[in-house]
Design a protein around this motif. Structure first.
Motif: not given
Length: 288
Positions: A81-85
């Motif tokens: 999720w961090l990477i996508s955001r």
């Protein structure tokens, strides 16, 4: 954790909750496994109670593993999720840098002769105004030398015209190459005492007249200063916003006479000290 249509539309920036949780996950990833809720709260500017509540939701959502009191670790789902955001934020920053700020970096110049959009122009600074003359058309071909349209083709700084215009028109220029070669102006300050200490009558009019005659721009800062210039029948070029005006004019190559009430001199001097502009305070009182 929000997955309700935020993919691709900058959910981290659009939703305060996701923005907070993004920052909490980053802090956990940096500090894990020993994580102090107080340190996270201090780092992102919320209360420790709010951090505790967010951590509970993150753990329930599978984005964080609890490994005991004060021990948390970001899970694979949390990392994803961090990477996508982060990718969304990176794309947004690229858009801001290239599309938004790139458009902002357009200066205005006066055309010395006809200029077409896409022409490369040479830049010069004259009387505090940026001037542009065509040195090559959009295809890179140099124009015929025309003394009436700007003189020599030996341009030190160049740019690309983003609008068209005739001689004397304002045109937009961008994509700068090189530095416009010109000398900074200098500032000469004449202080006028406050009205209780003699005001404009304490200033030598002949000395003030000589100084005004040598200046490109005359600035009056304060009523006593305006009155002093009135005694020599000289209207100031600038009366308001004088701290910024003096600095800007000198940085554009104009020699400035600043006639200023004594109590306001410090503010102008402070503004000038932030630049490479030189200034001197001249005593123009009567009897000197």
């Amino acid at each position: 954790m929000s997955d309700d249509g935020t993919d691709g539309d900058l959910g981290v920036l659009r939703h305060k909750r996701d923005a907070t949780r993004y920052r909490i996950l980053v802090e956990i990833a940096e500090r894990q496994p020993a994580v102090s809720q107080r340190e996270i709260a201090d780092a992102i500017g919320i209360t420790a109670q709010a951090v505790s509540e967010h951590l509970g939701d993150l753990a329930d959502g599978g984005f964080v593993d609890r490994e005991g009191r004060g021990r948390y670790r970001v899970t694979k789902e949390g990392v994803d999720w961090l990477i996508s955001r982060t990718d969304e934020l990176s794309e947004y920053l690229d858009h801001v840098t290239s599309d938004v700020l790139g458009d902002v970096e357009v200066e205005t110049a006066l055309a010395d002769g006809p200029v077409e959009e896409g022409d490369r122009v040479g830049l010069s600074m004259r009387e505090g105004v940026l001037h542009a003359r065509r040195v090559a058309d959009a295809d890179g071909d140099a124009p015929d030398t025309d003394a009436a349209s700007g003189g020599s083709d030996d341009a030190g700084a160049t740019a690309v015209a983003v609008t068209s215009g005739e001689s004397g028109d304002d045109i937009g220029v961008a994509e700068f190459d090189g530095v416009v070669d010109y000398e900074l102006g200098a500032v000469t300050a004449v202080t006028v005492p406050g009205v209780r200490d003699g005001g404009s009558g304490a200033v030598d009019p002949d000395r003030l007249r000589d100084l005004a005659g040598d200046a490109d721009l005359v600035v009056a800062a304060g009523t006593e200063a305006l009155a002093a210039l009135g005694r020599i029948d000289r209207d100031p070029d600038v009366r308001f916003g004088t701290v910024d005006a003096v600095r800007e004019a000198a940085m554009r190559g104009l020699d400035v006479l600043l006639v200023v009430v004594a109590g306001d001199l410090a503010a102008h001097a402070e503004g000038l000290r932030e630049t490479a502009v030189s200034y001197e305070v001249v005593d123009a009182s009567r009897g000197t």
